[in-house]
Design an enzyme around this catalytic site. Structure first.
Site, mmCIF file in Angstrom:
data_model
loop_
_atom_site.group_PDB
_atom_site.id
_atom_site.type_symbol
_atom_site.label_atom_id
_atom_site.label_comp_id
_atom_site.label_asym_id
_atom_site.label_seq_id
_atom_site.Cartn_x
_atom_site.Cartn_y
_atom_site.Cartn_z
ATOM 1 N N HIS A 1 -30.607 35.822 -23.436
ATOM 2 C CA HIS A 1 -31.965 36.351 -23.606
ATOM 3 C C HIS A 1 -31.969 37.740 -24.250
ATOM 4 O O HIS A 1 -32.975 38.163 -24.808
ATOM 5 C CB HIS A 1 -32.730 36.360 -22.275
ATOM 6 C CG HIS A 1 -32.341 37.428 -21.314
ATOM 7 N ND1 HIS A 1 -31.467 37.211 -20.273
ATOM 8 C CD2 HIS A 1 -32.707 38.732 -21.220
ATOM 9 C CE1 HIS A 1 -31.322 38.327 -19.586
ATOM 10 N NE2 HIS A 1 -32.063 39.264 -20.129
ATOM 11 N N ASP B 1 -27.752 31.079 -19.972
ATOM 12 C CA ASP B 1 -28.064 32.456 -20.379
ATOM 13 C C ASP B 1 -26.817 33.279 -20.697
ATOM 14 O O ASP B 1 -26.670 34.408 -20.228
ATOM 15 C CB ASP B 1 -28.890 33.142 -19.293
ATOM 16 C CG ASP B 1 -29.662 34.348 -19.848
ATOM 17 O OD1 ASP B 1 -29.740 34.482 -21.081
ATOM 18 O OD2 ASP B 1 -30.172 35.145 -19.047
ATOM 19 N N SER C 1 -28.829 43.502 -17.979
ATOM 20 C CA SER C 1 -28.555 42.110 -18.330
ATOM 21 C C SER C 1 -27.344 41.988 -19.245
ATOM 22 O O SER C 1 -27.262 42.652 -20.272
ATOM 23 C CB SER C 1 -29.769 41.497 -19.034
ATOM 24 O OG SER C 1 -30.835 41.317 -18.151
#
Length: 549
Positions: free
Chosen positions: A194, A234, A305
């Site tokens: 992402h 992801d 992230s």
């Protein structure tokens, strides 16, 4: 940092309804082949011949299925032999082109169907060695604690420059920030999908450039490129032309349990060189359709992230990927076992496609808190898909796939994580009678919305079994929307919503979101648990869960 969408909220908020789909009948329902009819066999042979022109492995599998159902027919044996020969030729061509990943898929499939090795230039093990020899991420842990400053120097800030965004006549810098970490000396970096999504999203039409910033030099943007990515779990592999100041070693998630100390390293809000600590709060949160993830209480924020989650020895045990907004200490990370399984596919380049056999089920276990897990209980097979075509039935139990024993749905997904789509593998199933059988299944590409595929290709009486957890029987020839519930899956949406067997219902409408990933079912019912009082319900459901495989 990507935010976790709570299930009901995600369904309601993202359901910009795309109109009402007809629920009278699906687009097409697969009609099983009658192998006792000569015409049907000829049609299947013609189908295999046409399929072989565009999909060598799938045509080999269909030829094998045909042969297994008509073992005395010389014509089906001939077409099977031709498919074997063509597969060997295709595999040898891929070897000559140094495309060892593609060659390996064909080689594994030939081995699964027991095709003769005659003419094969390399064995499966030789091809596998060539395909994986350059895959990054093979650094071994020293077994001793690493210096914290060394760990931090091996992380990077991932920066996607999207140019200028105009809002109310004013221009703002538009960018995405994330974290990453080196897994090889020559500049391979792991991050989240992402974070770099705009670099690979075909629907994105704007400007985007990918850079990284080293922890020890946060002022210099270094260009990077995306090598491979996987939206399902992801993860993404990117590459930059610098020598890594530190290379992380990959641990094993089996080394961690609830309560163990962990450390998160990343760039929250762009603040490089940030290290936070916490513990593993849970090891089995169901947030992915591909399996479970870790819940952690270490402080992570937007920008973390893609950063590494390490143990006290500095070994990467997970990749930080998400948190729930406004809920401090509720954060999640992708187990390193997924990353280790994914690396060969990410390194091969492009989008990683996950496989499936077209089934739905749950972990089989006897009642009781400490009961033994026995495998994966198959509750539904999509007509015309791999599991259905090879004769896997409802209430069969899958106990092994491609030589890997599986005792639960989580273990089945872990096994599938190491397998490619577009290959043939052996699956062992135990029937209701206790007899163990071996099936040859073709691993097709998993659709983004399996539930929607079920809706499209099966009758509603069966389709709502995996979609909501209720099997129906039509009770009126005049009203095709009027049913009675004949079976409920324990723990399903139908069960949690209070439906019971023998409840009469009317399915008024099914509306899907624009991307078909969510649906709302408008149902009128007389629920036994409510004293058979009339009730109108709007029941939301996700079209992709870990129960589809």
């Amino acid at each position: 940092m990507k935010k976790i969408k709570l299930f009901l909220l995600s369904v309601f908020l993202c359901l910009v309804l795309a109109g009402c789909n007809s629920i009278d009948k699906p687009e097409s329902v697969y009609v099983p082949v009658d192998y006792t009819e000569e015409d049907a066999i000829r049609d299947q042979i013609e189908y295999v011949v046409k399929l072989s022109e565009k999909d060598t492995v799938r045509s080999l599998w269909r030829a094998k299925v045909l042969l297994d159902n008509t073992p005395e027919n010389s014509a089906t044996f001939d077409i099977y032999e031709k498919c074997c020969e063509k597969s060997v030729l295709e595999m040898n061509k891929k070897i000559e082109e140094k495309d060892f990943f593609s060659a390996l898929k064909i080689a594994k499939s030939l081995e699964a169907v027991s095709c003769s090795a005659k003419g094969m230039k390399m064995s499966v093990s030789q091809i596998e060695a060539e395909a994986y020899k350059s895959v990054p991420g093979k650094k071994k842990s020293s077994g001793s604690k690493e210096n914290v400053s060394s760990l931090i120097s091996g992380t990077v800030t991932v920066f996607v420059d999207k140019g200028i965004k105009i809002k109310r006549g004013v221009g703002y810098a538009d960018s995405v920030l994330g974290s990453g970490f080196f897994i090889s000396k020559d500049g391979y970096i792991i991050t989240n999908h992402h974070v770099i999504e705009d670099m690979v999203n075909k629907k994105y039409e704007g400007y985007s450039r990918l850079y990284i910033k080293l922890a020890d030099d946060p002022d210099t943007r270094i260009p990077a490129k995306v090598i491979g990515y996987d939206s399902t779990v992801d993860l993404a592999l990117i590459k930059t032309e610098v020598e890594a100041p530190y290379v992380f070693s990959l641990g094993s998630s089996s080394q961690l349990s609830v309560g163990d100390k962990i450390y998160a390293i990343g760039s929250p809000l762009g603040l490089e060189r940030t290290l936070t600590s916490g513990i593993i709060s849970s090891t089995d949160r169901n947030l992915f359709s591909a399996g479970t993830v870790f819940q952690i209480d270490a402080a992570v924020n937007s920008g973390n992230s893609g950063g590494p989650l390490v143990d006290e020895f500095g070994r990467v045990q997970a990749v930080v990927f998400a948190g729930v907004a406004h809920y401090q200490g509720l954060n999640f990370a992708i187990p390193v076992e997924y990353l280790k399984s994914e690396l060969p596919f990410l390194y091969a380049g492009g989008e990683r496609k996950h496989p499936w056999i077209g089934a739905y089920g749950k972990t089989k276990r006897l009642p009781g808190a400490s009961s033994k897990k026995e495998g994966v209980s198959v509750l539904y097979c999509l007509p015309g898909e791999s599991a259905d075509l090879v004769g896997i039935k409802e209430n069969d139990t899958i106990v092994e796939i491609s030589g890997m024993k599986v005792y639960s749905l989580d273990e089945f997904h872990s096994a599938m994580m190491s397998l490619e789509s577009n290959i043939i593998v052996k699956v062992k199933v135990v029937g209701e009678d206790g007899e163990e059988k071996e099936k040859l299944v073709y691993l097709a590409t998993r659709p983004s919305s399996p539930g929607y595929e079920v809706f499209r290709h099966d009758d509603l009486t069966n389709a709502l079994y995996p979609m909501l957890g209720m099997r129906l029987t039509n009770t009126s020839t005049m009203n095709k929307k009027q049913y009675v519930i004949t079976k409920i899956i324990k723990g399903s949406i139908a069960d949690e919503t209070g439906f019971s067997e023998n409840d009469p219902i009317v399915v008024h409408d099914i509306s899907f979101s624009e991307d078909n990933e969510g649906a709302i079912f408008t149902i009128y019912a007389k629920k036994r648990k409510n004293g058979f009082l009339d009730v109108n319900l709007r029941v939301p459901a996700s079209m992709d869960t870990s129960n589809y495989f």
